[in-house]
Design a protein around this motif. Structure first.
Motif, PDB file in Angstrom:
ATOM      1  N   SER A 177       0.830  -1.207   0.000  1.00  0.00           N
ATOM      2  CA  SER A 177       0.000   0.000   0.000  1.00  0.00           C
ATOM      3  C   SER A 177       0.861   1.252   0.000  1.00  0.00           C
ATOM      4  O   SER A 177       0.543   2.243  -0.683  1.00  0.00           O
ATOM      5  N   ARG A 178       1.955   1.223   0.747  1.00  0.00           N
ATOM      6  CA  ARG A 178       2.858   2.388   0.816  1.00  0.00           C
ATOM      7  C   ARG A 178       3.490   2.660  -0.556  1.00  0.00           C
ATOM      8  O   ARG A 178       3.535   3.821  -0.991  1.00  0.00           O
ATOM      9  N   GLN A 179       3.951   1.602  -1.224  1.00  0.00           N
ATOM     10  CA  GLN A 179       4.573   1.797  -2.533  1.00  0.00           C
ATOM     11  C   GLN A 179       3.564   2.236  -3.578  1.00  0.00           C
ATOM     12  O   GLN A 179       3.872   3.032  -4.460  1.00  0.00           O
ATOM     13  N   ARG A 180       2.360   1.699  -3.499  1.00  0.00           N
ATOM     14  CA  ARG A 180       1.348   2.085  -4.486  1.00  0.00           C
ATOM     15  C   ARG A 180       0.849   3.502  -4.295  1.00  0.00           C
ATOM     16  O   ARG A 180       0.410   4.150  -5.240  1.00  0.00           O
ATOM     17  N   ALA A 181       0.934   3.988  -3.055  1.00  0.00           N
ATOM     18  CA  ALA A 181       0.486   5.355  -2.798  1.00  0.00           C
ATOM     19  C   ALA A 181       1.453   6.369  -3.395  1.00  0.00           C
ATOM     20  O   ALA A 181       1.071   7.506  -3.648  1.00  0.00           O
TER      21      ALA A 181
END
Length: 328
Positions: free
Chosen positions: A324-328
């Motif tokens: 989720s952090r990388q996709r954000a």
């Protein structure tokens, strides 16, 4: 010594010598005719096929359940799930199930229950949908929920309806997002499955994949731990996890396994922004050999040396947060 032994040999008694037998004269003809064709199972009074409809007819007239039929939640010992229903307990789990529109056959509330926003919503939803609402004692609710922490609320629902493995890809496509799926390999504790569902719902996963054999399914325990996420995150059950992972890879997804001593650290998780399947193994055995062979990479989570491993729910939560952090 030979010739002097008094022991009698295998001699035939007089009158027992076998010889040619005279014909029966038709006396044995009746035994050769048999008893005719075998009657159908439903016509044999001793057969269960005959007894079953008779028992059902008696139960219909008496109002009592037929012998061998599944009991309702109120009649089953310990409130365990059956092939016809499941008990979901806990205020959050019940509220989420009602919001998701899951069919409910009965709503149970403990007597003298302290009301809050969740219980008021449950009562309102039950009234709007016409669900039967029963007030029972705490002891009865303990029995129905098999002694779990129910917070004074429980519902009886049909068995969980599993999704198809292709449905998880379709959900991501309909949202215009890269698929993010969590697959469980050998996770047998339904509470771990519930924890994975909760993390999957929190970090935007499109579904969870579980094998049919030697793996936990969506039970009341999984519902409880998921805090209602089981109503929002679909779970697909497949016959062969390895073949399903192969099919996902052919569809363009990358497969990353979570295991100790992996190729990369979780902070450098590869393929996070691509169509991704995260595979979580059991706490004891980790990933199986065949599943590991399907992984494009193995990621590990650094932990203190005093701790041997993380359970599936915690490991999935950490990995999903990183995605989720990388996709954000």
């Amino acid at each position: 010594m030979a010739g002097n032994s008094q022991r009698r040999g295998a001699t035939r008694k007089a009158g027992t010598k076998k010889g040619a037998k005279v014909g029966t004269g038709g006396h044995g003809r009746k035994s050769l005719e048999g008893k005719g064709p075998t009657p159908k199972a439903e016509e044999r009074t001793y057969h269960k096929a005959y007894k079953k409809p008779v028992s059902a007819e008696k139960s219909a007239t008496s109002g009592r359940p037929a012998s061998g039929s599944s009991r309702s939640a109120s009649g089953s010992r310990g409130g365990r799930g059956s092939s016809t229903h499941e008990i979901v307990s806990g205020r959050n789990s019940v509220v989420e199930a009602l919001r998701a529109g899951i069919p409910v056959s009965t709503v149970y509330l403990a007597s003298k229950l302290e009301a809050d926003d969740r219980t008021r919503e449950i009562i309102s939803a039950a009234g709007n949908e016409g669900y039967p609402l029963l007030e029972v004692s705490r002891a009865e609710l303990d029995r129905l929920t098999d002694g779990s922490v129910h917070q004074g609320v429980a519902i009886q629902v049909p068995p969980y309806a599993y999704a198809d493995d292709e449905d998880l890809l379709d959900i991501a496509e309909s949202l215009g997002q890269a698929p993010l799926i969590v697959a469980l390999d050998g996770v047998t504790d339904p509470r771990n499955l519930g924890a994975v569902l909760r993390s999957a719902g929190a970090f935007g996963a499109h579904g969870v994949l579980v094998p049919e054999r030697r793996a936990a399914g969506v039970t009341a325990s999984a519902w409880k731990v998921s805090a209602g996420a089981a109503a929002r995150v679909p779970v697909a059950r497949v016959t062969n996890l390895t073949r399903t992972l192969q099919a996902y890879k052919q569809a363009g997804a990358f497969v990353v396994g979570l295991d100790g001593g992996g190729d990369v650290a979780i902070a450098d998780l590869p393929y996070a922004t691509d169509p991704l399947v995260l595979v979580v193994g059991s706490e004891g055995k980790g990933l199986s050999r065949l599943v590991r062979e399907q992984c494009d990479a193995i990621a590990s989570i650094p932990i203190a040396s005093a701790v041997e491993s993380l359970n599936a729910g915690v490991a999935a939560g950490i990995a999903l947060y990183e995605v989720s952090r990388q996709r954000a």
